[in-house]
Design a protein around this motif. Structure first.
Motif, PDB file in Angstrom:
ATOM      1  N   HIS A  60       0.782  -1.232   0.000  1.00 17.23           N
ATOM      2  CA  HIS A  60       0.000   0.000   0.000  1.00 17.23           C
ATOM      3  C   HIS A  60       0.814   1.282   0.000  1.00 17.23           C
ATOM      4  N   SER A  61       2.138   1.193   0.209  1.00 19.95           N
ATOM      5  CA  SER A  61       2.907   2.434   0.322  1.00 19.95           C
ATOM      6  C   SER A  61       4.364   2.224  -0.077  1.00 19.95           C
ATOM      7  N   ASN A  62       5.030   3.340  -0.370  1.00 22.23           N
ATOM      8  CA  ASN A  62       6.463   3.293  -0.676  1.00 22.23           C
ATOM      9  C   ASN A  62       7.237   2.739   0.509  1.00 22.23           C
ATOM     10  N   LYS A  63       6.838   3.111   1.721  1.00 28.95           N
ATOM     11  CA  LYS A  63       7.543   2.645   2.915  1.00 28.95           C
ATOM     12  C   LYS A  63       7.461   1.132   3.039  1.00 28.95           C
ATOM     13  N   THR A  64       6.284   0.574   2.847  1.00 35.32           N
ATOM     14  CA  THR A  64       6.134  -0.881   2.925  1.00 35.32           C
ATOM     15  C   THR A  64       6.960  -1.553   1.840  1.00 35.32           C
ATOM     16  N   LEU A  65       6.954  -0.991   0.642  1.00 38.42           N
ATOM     17  CA  LEU A  65       7.776  -1.532  -0.447  1.00 38.42           C
ATOM     18  C   LEU A  65       9.243  -1.550  -0.034  1.00 38.42           C
ATOM     19  N   THR A  66       9.729  -0.440   0.501  1.00 36.21           N
ATOM     20  CA  THR A  66      11.126  -0.344   0.938  1.00 36.21           C
ATOM     21  C   THR A  66      11.415  -1.366   2.030  1.00 36.21           C
ATOM     22  N   ASP A  67      10.528  -1.482   3.013  1.00 35.79           N
ATOM     23  CA  ASP A  67      10.720  -2.438   4.105  1.00 35.79           C
ATOM     24  C   ASP A  67      10.791  -3.869   3.575  1.00 35.79           C
TER      25      ASP A  67
END
Length: 166
Positions: free
Chosen positions: A115-122
């Motif tokens: 759902h988000s860039n942060k989750t993708l990065t994580d």
């Protein structure tokens, strides 16, 4: 043919990033989601001894509205498509561990939503004990991925191009 001549040769963790304009119909995004499942998720073996050859891909639809995403997930689940999004029950806090639940023949998870860039990065920074690869379908500009992961950027003019590329 340049990017997709194989069919689930390896059991990689695959991240599919699709840039949307934000004006796409739910039915179109659903069609692309189903096509991604067909391309990247695969069970093999005889009916009584199926195994997962290639697990559920992670899909990130950039610029998708919350209402559209909710409707998309609802329609997919209504059609029997098992998915994960990191929320296990109503009002649950997001859980990266939940999102990373492996696909098995018993749980039938065949799609995982980011759902988000942060989750993708994580997720990209997480250890999966598998090779990771990223496919970005972008209209304007692909996301910058700093990790040393195979990243294939594919320019599209609209989401409809993905149907022909996959």
């Amino acid at each position: 043919n340049r990017h997709f001549t194989w069919r689930n040769i390896d059991n990689f963790e695959r991240f599919i990033i699709v840039e949307l304009t934000g004006r796409e119909k739910v039915s179109t995004v659903k069609e692309i989601s189903i096509q991604i499942i067909r391309k990247f998720y695969q069970k093999t073996g005889p009916a009584t001894h199926k195994v997962i050859k290639s697990g559920a891909p992670y899909v990130y639809f950039r610029n998708i509205g919350d209402t559209t995403l909710l409707q998309l997930k609802t329609e997919l689940q209504t059609e029997g498509i098992m998915l994960k999004d990191g929320h296990d029950f109503y009002n649950a806090h997001f859980s990266l561990a939940s999102l990373k639940t492996p696909s098995t023949v018993n749980n039938n998870i065949c799609l995982k939503f980011i759902h988000s860039n942060k989750t993708l990065t994580d997720l990209i920074q997480s250890d999966f004990n598998k090779t990771k690869e990223i496919f970005q379908f972008f209209i304007n500009k692909p996301l910058r991925i700093d990790e040393d992961i195979r990243n294939t950027d594919i320019h599209i003019t609209s989401i409809f191009d993905i149907k022909f590329i996959l």
